[in-house]
Design a protein around this motif. Structure first.
Motif, PDB file in Angstrom:
ATOM      1  N   CYS A  56       0.901  -1.057   0.134  1.00 29.67           N
ATOM      2  CA  CYS A  56      -0.077  -0.013  -0.010  1.00 29.67           C
ATOM      3  C   CYS A  56       0.773   1.206   0.094  1.00 29.67           C
ATOM      4  CB  CYS A  56      -0.870   0.124   1.549  1.00 29.67           C
ATOM      5  SG  CYS A  56      -2.150   1.450   1.376  1.00 29.67           S
ATOM      6  N   TYR A 114       0.129   3.765   7.049  1.00 29.74           N
ATOM      7  CA  TYR A 114      -1.032   3.151   6.602  1.00 29.74           C
ATOM      8  C   TYR A 114      -1.874   1.991   7.727  1.00 29.74           C
ATOM      9  CZ  TYR A 114       1.148   4.848   2.411  1.00 29.74           C
ATOM     10  OH  TYR A 114       1.795   5.793   1.388  1.00 29.74           O
ATOM     11  N   TRP A 124      -4.412  -1.476   7.417  1.00 28.40           N
ATOM     12  CA  TRP A 124      -4.886  -2.581   6.610  1.00 28.40           C
ATOM     13  C   TRP A 124      -6.147  -3.039   7.000  1.00 28.40           C
ATOM     14  CZ3 TRP A 124      -2.325  -4.218   2.294  1.00 28.40           C
ATOM     15  CH2 TRP A 124      -1.016  -3.609   2.080  1.00 28.40           C
ATOM     16  N   HIS A 125      -7.057  -3.433   6.052  1.00 29.46           N
ATOM     17  CA  HIS A 125      -8.344  -4.067   6.194  1.00 29.46           C
ATOM     18  C   HIS A 125      -8.582  -5.295   5.326  1.00 29.46           C
ATOM     19  CE1 HIS A 125      -9.626  -0.308   8.494  1.00 29.46           C
ATOM     20  NE2 HIS A 125      -8.770   0.133   7.671  1.00 29.46           N
ATOM     21  N   ARG A 146     -10.383  -4.149  10.172  1.00 29.72           N
ATOM     22  CA  ARG A 146      -9.070  -3.823  10.466  1.00 29.72           C
ATOM     23  C   ARG A 146      -8.091  -5.320  10.958  1.00 29.72           C
ATOM     24  NH1 ARG A 146      -6.639   1.287  13.492  1.00 29.72           N
ATOM     25  NH2 ARG A 146      -4.315   0.677  13.418  1.00 29.72           N
ATOM     26  N   ALA A 202      -7.833  -4.156   1.730  1.00 24.61           N
ATOM     27  CA  ALA A 202      -7.846  -2.556   1.351  1.00 24.61           C
ATOM     28  C   ALA A 202      -6.899  -2.118   2.523  1.00 24.61           C
ATOM     29  CB  ALA A 202      -9.263  -1.879   1.215  1.00 24.61           C
ATOM     30  N   CYS A 203      -6.535  -0.700   2.184  1.00 30.10           N
ATOM     31  CA  CYS A 203      -5.785   0.040   3.382  1.00 30.10           C
ATOM     32  C   CYS A 203      -6.107   1.567   3.063  1.00 30.10           C
ATOM     33  CB  CYS A 203      -4.408  -0.172   2.767  1.00 30.10           C
ATOM     34  SG  CYS A 203      -3.775   0.640   1.374  1.00 30.10           S
ATOM     35  N   ASP A 204      -5.733   2.319   3.893  1.00 30.13           N
ATOM     36  CA  ASP A 204      -5.740   3.704   4.044  1.00 30.13           C
ATOM     37  C   ASP A 204      -4.750   4.643   4.695  1.00 30.13           C
ATOM     38  OD1 ASP A 204      -6.274   3.801   6.568  1.00 30.13           O
ATOM     39  OD2 ASP A 204      -8.661   3.572   6.456  1.00 30.13           O
ATOM     40  N   LYS A 258      -8.730   8.761   1.657  1.00 31.01           N
ATOM     41  CA  LYS A 258      -9.852   7.470   1.665  1.00 31.01           C
ATOM     42  C   LYS A 258      -9.286   6.202   1.579  1.00 31.01           C
ATOM     43  CE  LYS A 258     -13.167  10.610  -0.712  1.00 31.01           C
ATOM     44  NZ  LYS A 258     -13.923  11.046  -1.949  1.00 31.01           N
ATOM     45  N   SER A 259     -10.058   5.208   1.491  1.00 34.55           N
ATOM     46  CA  SER A 259      -9.761   3.823   1.562  1.00 34.55           C
ATOM     47  C   SER A 259      -9.033   3.532  -0.089  1.00 34.55           C
ATOM     48  CB  SER A 259     -10.828   2.869   1.745  1.00 34.55           C
ATOM     49  OG  SER A 259     -10.362   1.713   1.829  1.00 34.55           O
ATOM     50  N   SER A 260      -8.187   2.817  -0.097  1.00 31.78           N
ATOM     51  CA  SER A 260      -7.569   2.500  -1.369  1.00 31.78           C
ATOM     52  C   SER A 260      -8.646   1.316  -2.257  1.00 31.78           C
ATOM     53  CB  SER A 260      -6.235   1.708  -1.195  1.00 31.78           C
ATOM     54  OG  SER A 260      -6.636   0.322  -0.550  1.00 31.78           O
ATOM     55  N   GLN A 284      -9.665  -2.034  -3.767  1.00 37.71           N
ATOM     56  CA  GLN A 284      -9.559  -3.359  -3.097  1.00 37.71           C
ATOM     57  C   GLN A 284      -9.026  -4.463  -3.791  1.00 37.71           C
ATOM     58  OE1 GLN A 284     -13.957  -4.096  -2.365  1.00 37.71           O
ATOM     59  NE2 GLN A 284     -13.812  -2.621  -0.523  1.00 37.71           N
TER      60      GLN A 284
END
Length: 970
Positions: free
Chosen positions: A410, A420, A422-423, A428, A458-460, A471-473, A475
């Motif tokens: 990310c 960052y 992570w999700h 999370r 996903a990550c932000d 915002k969130s990256s 997916q």
């Protein structure tokens, strides 16, 4: 003389019929033998009304001061008592006003300064019979040192203008006076003159009226003289004349070279008159200033919604300027988020957005003059949207199998100022023994992969130094499978047998995950191929075998299972057979052609295409093929069908073709052929017994049958050669031929040109006996001669005895003796030569039988006759002597009845005593009867035995003995 026959003569006492007003005019009426008792009647314009103002007692009519009403036509009459003369001739008078002269200035302007010259002209239009007087303010003027007139006063010159202006300024006019008549014109038009006392001084102006200006600024100078006109202006900088004219000197864009002191001066006239110099103006040109632009907020690269402040100013003179702002060379528009100070020295963006991104610059504009500063240096403002982290997979596939690794990263492009979070599936991720995070948590590693790691990741991010959160990256889905896959192998075409050159495509696919590398095997051996397709663009027999594939991937190699196998057998591409189904390979227009094409033993699998000279054959009204193309028919051949034909098969269900068949050259001739007729030998004149052969040939194609014609008659010969072995005159004529072939709609050639022969009879040879009568008594040799009748050629000769050629003898004469021919043979001859005709006809035979008997009998008869003639001659002499006396007594003369032997020999018409004994029968009859046949002969007359009948009766001839004398009878 009666008055009615008198016609007076009217004359004019004046230079011409054109009369100016106030002039005097007299008309004189004169009659022959004038008398004091005459009266004069005057008429004008109206002949019926006499002019009342005329004195009837005077022969003249006087007009003292002419006016316009005196114009008209005049006549006169003479009257005495009741008698009145005829009308005189007419005279027309044209009374006109004196002309008004035209005054024109010959130089400009009409107001002058000391030392200038002025010229005026006065003229009567269309006439040179006038002199002129000049007036100023109504008073006549005369010449002096400053004023002069030309000879007739038509030109007035004031030169040079005097210092005292009052004497020469004023209104000038002129009048004209006729040179030969006392006529004065009215006043001309007037011209106002002004003479000044001193030189003028020009007034010079400048805009802008400042000493210092900037490069590129416009500067305009003006120069004017407030009196008179016609001035030409001269401009000077630092005392040097400038290349400028006119009362304005404009510099549209000044440069440092334009700095200096300026003045002007005016001049005019042919003789140059200069004004004084104007006042001077000093101009100093400076470079335009460059304002300074500065960033007053912390960052030049900002994120959306952050604040930006800029300032602009000219050092040491900022108060003289107002400022305008530009972004990417376009004026900045003020709105709710963009504002500037009243003089524009500062610009503020309260909340940056994407539209504020660009290069900013500013420029000053002078408060009182139309001049601007240069544009400042640009400042690039970068406005970024709040970035969104980019999530990427470091491993090459989204779904994995046990023992494989998943790596994710990310990050922000070109920035490391973020941390960052992570999700997975929206939750999370926390620290876990099977999860590992990189620096700033920018990477995530799942190793070894397990089925429970499947999910959406996903990550932000959050900025380390600013209060900015992303915002969130994007997916990424990760799938972890539980078992190995098995590749699926495909083949196209899906057949076991293929042909050499045919393409074969194998495919190998794994229906799960990606990133596979494929391995290909033939007969268990690894092939040098990669990718999920193994294509053989053109198979060969070496490609035959059993094929399978397998897939693998990863740095730590992960292999799938083997695919199913496919067997391939490669055969040679067949070659179709092309056959000609019509009789001939070369044809003529309108003939039919049929071709066939086929592959042996598998014809049903193919359809065929035809080619001519390697180009596809186009079907039309004359060219057609069967539904599968196996046959091609040309119904009516033409020139366009000429070429080499070939065919090729295409498989009905696969993209494979046979090889191209062998070519078949179809020759289509341009036109129907003409038969070529040749003759051997090629003589038009033929001689009987010669052989002539005609050959008919069509030198193209084959299969021809020949038709022969003599004149219009069809001959029976069908072969290409027609031979006449021994021609006769009946063969004379024109021979032609033509050829044909085919049965239905047979093609026939054009008729050949005709070959004409004319058969002539050969020249005739005859055998002539050359022995004369005198030789018949002195030789045993018979001399034969061969003669070709009616021929101008030179011949050699061939002799035959009993039809056998006498060798080595080609003379025209042949000697026959009893010793040579004891059998009395038949002799023939013919003429031969090297040219044509090469030989004559064979003569009729000449037979030599009883040659000695005829000679002896002939000699016996000749002796009897000889002595008989002598006896007769003696008797004649005696008779002549006895009768002479009687003739003398009667004085009668009788002709001689008998001739001597010498006289007989001297006469051409003497009877030949041996002529009747030439043949055996004649000799015997002559011996028995002693008759005279009345023939005429001479010593050298040959024996006439040229005919066959005569030859038989006179086969023996006289011959010459060895000593050349007469021989005795034996």
């Amino acid at each position: 003389m009666p008055m009615a026959s008198v016609t007076p003569v009217l004359s004019l006492e004046h230079p011409d019929q054109h009369v100016y007003t106030t002039e005097s005019v007299s008309l004189l009426c004169q009659g022959r033998n004038s008398s004091s008792d005459w009266t004069y009647l005057w008429f004008d314009n109206n002949q019926g009304t006499p002019r009342q103002s005329a004195d009837p007692s005077l022969p003249s009519y006087n007009i003292r001061s002419a006016s316009l009403t005196d114009s008209g036509t005049y006549w006169c009459q003479i009257q005495r008592g009741e008698e009145v003369s005829g009308l005189s001739n007419s005279i027309s008078l044209d009374v006109i006003e004196p002309p008004r002269p035209l005054l024109q200035p010959l130089s400009q302007p009409l107001d002058v300064f000391p030392s200038e010259t002025l010229e005026l002209s006065c003229a009567v239009q269309g006439s040179s019979a006038w002199i002129f007087n000049w007036y100023r303010n109504g008073q006549q003027i005369s010449e002096n040192s400053h004023m002069s007139l030309n000879g007739e006063g038509s030109t007035l010159t004031i030169s040079p203008a005097p210092q005292a202006s009052g004497e020469y300024s004023g209104s000038y006019s002129c009048r004209a006076q006729h040179k030969n008549r006392s006529v004065v014109s009215g006043d001309s038009n007037s011209v106002r003159l002004q003479v000044y006392e001193s030189k003028p001084k020009p007034l010079m102006t400048q805009s802008p009226s400042v000493e210092e200006v900037y490069v590129g600024e416009p500067v305009n100078f003006g120069c004017g003289v407030d009196v008179s006109s016609g001035w030409e202006f001269l401009w000077y900088r630092n005392g040097a004349l400038l290349p400028a004219s006119g009362n304005k000197f404009n510099i549209t864009s000044v440069t440092p070279a334009d700095s200096g002191t300026y003045h002007c001066m005016a001049r005019r006239g042919k003789i140059i008159f200069d004004t004084e110099n104007s006042e001077t103006r000093t101009l100093r040109v400076s470079e335009r200033p460059v304002p300074s632009l500065a960033l007053r907020s912390p960052w030049q690269d900002v994120f959306v919604s952050e604040e930006v402040k800029l300032s602009c100013g000219v050092q040491n003179s900022s108060a003289e300027w107002t400022y305008e702002w530009f972004k990417d060379s376009q004026a900045v528009q003020m709105d709710d988020s963009v504002a500037q100070s009243s003089d524009g020295a500062s610009l503020a963006i309260s909340s940056a957005s994407d539209e504020h991104r660009g290069t900013y610059s500013c420029r000053g504009r002078h408060r009182s003059r139309p001049v601007s500063t240069k544009t400042s240096d640009g400042l690039l403002l970068k406005v970024y949207g709040i970035p969104v982290p980019s999530l990427r997979r470091d491993t090459s596939w989204p779904d994995v199998f046990p023992s494989e690794t998943v790596a994710l990263t990310c990050g922000m492009q070109n920035s490391s100022d973020w941390i960052y979070t992570w999700h997975r599936d929206g939750r999370r991720l926390e620290v876990h023994p099977d999860l590992s995070f990189g620096p700033d948590t920018s990477s995530l590693s799942l190793t070894p992969a397990k089925p429970e790691f499947s999910g959406t990741y996903a990550c932000d991010g959050e900025h380390k130094h600013r209060r900015v959160k992303t915002k969130s990256s994007n997916q990424l889905h990760v799938t972890v499978h539980e078992s190995k896959p098995k590749p699926l192998m495909t083949q196209s075409p899906s057949v076991e047998e293929v042909y050499v050159g045919e393409p074969v495509n194998f495919g190998c696919g794994v229906d799960v995950s990606s990133g596979w590398e494929f391995l290909w095997y033939r007969n268990g051996a690894l092939l040098p191929a990669s990718g999920n397709k193994f294509n053989i663009t053109s198979v060969t027999p070496a490609n035959s075998g059993t094929y399978h594939c397998m897939a693998r991937r990863g740095k730590i190699i992960f292999n799938t299972e083997n695919s199913e196998t496919r067997t391939l057998r490669v055969s040679e591409r067949p070659v179709p057979s092309l056959a000609l189904r019509s009789p001939w390979q070369d044809v003529f227009p309108s003939e039919e052609v049929k071709l066939s094409c086929g592959v042996q033993s598998s014809n049903a699998e193919w359809i065929y295409k035809w080619f001519k000279d390697s180009q596809a054959v186009q079907m039309d009204d004359s060219v057609s093929q069967s539904s599968d193309g196996a046959s091609l028919a040309i119904s009516s051949a033409s020139d366009e069908h000429r070429g080499t034909y070939s065919c090729r098969g295409r498989h009905r269900s696969r993209p494979v073709s046979t090889k191209t068949s062998d070519g078949l050259l179809l020759e289509v001739y341009d036109q129907i052929p003409r038969a070529l007729l040749t003759q051997e030998p090629g003589y038009e004149d033929m001689y009987a017994e010669e052989t002539v052969s005609f050959s008919c040939n069509v030198n193209v194609s084959g299969g021809w049958e020949y038709l022969w014609y003599k004149e219009e008659t069809r001959l029976t010969t069908a072969r290409s050669r027609h031979t006449i072995m021994s021609v006769v005159p009946a063969n004379t004529g024109a021979y032609r031929c033509k050829a044909k072939r085919g049965q239905t709609n047979a093609l026939q050639s054009d008729l050949s040109k005709s070959s004409n022969i004319r058969v002539r009879v050969r020249p005739m040879a005859v055998v002539v006996l050359l022995n004369g009568w005198s030789e018949a008594f002195s030789t045993d040799t018979l001399v034969l001669r061969c003669v070709v009748q009616e021929s101008q050629y030179t011949w050699n000769y061939t002799w035959f005895r009993e039809k056998e050629e006498i060798p080595l003898f080609h003379s025209d004469q042949h000697l026959v003796t009893p010793q040579d021919d004891p059998q009395q043979s038949q002799y023939t001859c013919k003429g031969v030569r090297t040219g044509r005709p090469s030989y004559s006809t064979l003569s009729e035979p000449f037979k030599t039988k009883n040659l000695l008997l005829k000679r002896r009998l002939l000699l016996s008869i000749s002796g009897v006759l000889f002595f008989g003639i002598i006896f007769v001659a003696v008797g004649c002499i005696v008779l002549r002597a006895t009768r002479k006396q009687a003739e003398e007594s009667t004085n009668l003369e009788e002709p001689d009845l008998f001739l001597t032997m010498a006289e007989l020999k001297a006469r051409d018409d003497a009877p030949c005593p041996l002529a009747e004994y030439i043949t055996e029968e004649q000799l015997i009859r002559s011996a028995e009867d002693g008759e005279d046949n009345g023939a005429v002969c001479s010593e050298t007359t040959p024996l006439p035995i040229s005919s066959p009948e005569d030859q038989e009766g006179t086969s023996e001839s006289l011959g010459h003995a060895d000593n050349g004398g007469l021989t005795s009878f034996k």
